[in-house]
Motif scaffolding. Structure first.
Motif, PDB file in Angstrom:
ATOM      1  N   HIS A   2       0.714  -1.197   0.070  1.00  0.00           N
ATOM      2  CA  HIS A   2      -0.204   0.004  -0.104  1.00  0.00           C
ATOM      3  C   HIS A   2       0.925   1.351   0.105  1.00  0.00           C
ATOM      4  O   HIS A   2       0.651   2.048  -0.615  1.00  0.00           O
ATOM      5  N   GLN A   3       1.909   1.127   0.746  1.00  0.00           N
ATOM      6  CA  GLN A   3       2.930   2.190   0.792  1.00  0.00           C
ATOM      7  C   GLN A   3       3.561   2.720  -0.474  1.00  0.00           C
ATOM      8  O   GLN A   3       3.789   3.948  -1.074  1.00  0.00           O
ATOM      9  N   GLU A   4       3.685   1.636  -1.015  1.00  0.00           N
ATOM     10  CA  GLU A   4       4.390   1.631  -2.571  1.00  0.00           C
ATOM     11  C   GLU A   4       3.448   2.518  -3.608  1.00  0.00           C
ATOM     12  O   GLU A   4       3.908   3.287  -4.316  1.00  0.00           O
ATOM     13  N   LYS A   5       2.185   2.133  -3.553  1.00  0.00           N
ATOM     14  CA  LYS A   5       1.340   2.489  -4.407  1.00  0.00           C
ATOM     15  C   LYS A   5       1.102   4.157  -3.983  1.00  0.00           C
ATOM     16  O   LYS A   5       0.881   4.914  -4.949  1.00  0.00           O
ATOM     17  N   HIS A   6       0.973   4.373  -2.650  1.00  0.00           N
ATOM     18  CA  HIS A   6       0.789   5.822  -2.549  1.00  0.00           C
ATOM     19  C   HIS A   6       1.953   6.722  -2.856  1.00  0.00           C
ATOM     20  O   HIS A   6       1.817   7.663  -3.298  1.00  0.00           O
ATOM     21  N   ASP A   7       3.294   6.159  -2.739  1.00  0.00           N
ATOM     22  CA  ASP A   7       4.323   6.775  -3.061  1.00  0.00           C
ATOM     23  C   ASP A   7       4.475   6.979  -4.683  1.00  0.00           C
ATOM     24  O   ASP A   7       4.793   7.936  -5.338  1.00  0.00           O
ATOM     25  N   SER A   8       3.796   6.079  -5.611  1.00  0.00           N
ATOM     26  CA  SER A   8       3.790   6.196  -6.951  1.00  0.00           C
ATOM     27  C   SER A   8       2.917   7.227  -7.239  1.00  0.00           C
ATOM     28  O   SER A   8       2.808   7.802  -8.343  1.00  0.00           O
ATOM     29  N   THR A   9       1.680   7.167  -6.510  1.00  0.00           N
ATOM     30  CA  THR A   9       0.766   8.135  -6.897  1.00  0.00           C
ATOM     31  C   THR A   9       1.088   9.583  -6.614  1.00  0.00           C
ATOM     32  O   THR A   9       1.173  10.334  -7.390  1.00  0.00           O
ATOM     33  N   ARG A  10       1.992   9.813  -5.643  1.00  0.00           N
ATOM     34  CA  ARG A  10       2.509  10.936  -5.175  1.00  0.00           C
ATOM     35  C   ARG A  10       3.755  11.339  -6.323  1.00  0.00           C
ATOM     36  O   ARG A  10       3.467  12.540  -6.740  1.00  0.00           O
TER      37      ARG A  10
END
Length: 100
Positions: A2-10
């Motif tokens: 989930h953190q990886e997806k959040h960083d990618s979106t950011r």
């Protein structure tokens, strides 16, 4: 995960905003005649190079492969091809203007 997806979106949002800013700056400079011809061309080329780098790092993920060396070598080869084609085209066009 989930953190990886959040960083990618950011990262995508930041890259998108940066791309828009790097597009608007030369547009404003050119439409408002803020700079003379040579500084305007330099500013547009600078923004184009920065835009190219933003696209590579934020959207094409040039750093994130298992072997980034191959990506960078292919990129350098592509840049050499582009420079060769553009320089040759300019040379041919300048020769053509001298002949006429």
């Amino acid at each position: 995960m989930h953190q990886e997806k959040h960083d990618s979106t950011r990262s995508y949002i930041f890259g998108f905003i940066l791309s828009i800013v790097l597009t608007i700056i030369p547009l404003v400079l050119g439409l408002n005649h803020i700079l003379s011809t040579v500084p305007l061309i330099i500013a547009i080329l600078t923004m184009a190079i920065l835009q190219f780098l933003v696209q590579l790092f934020f959207f094409m993920h040039i750093r994130e492969s298992e072997r980034p060396g191959y990506n960078i070598m292919a990129l350098v080869l592509g840049v050499i091809f582009v420079i060769t084609i553009v320089a040759s085209s300019v040379w041919i066009m300048s020769f053509n203007s001298q002949v006429q």
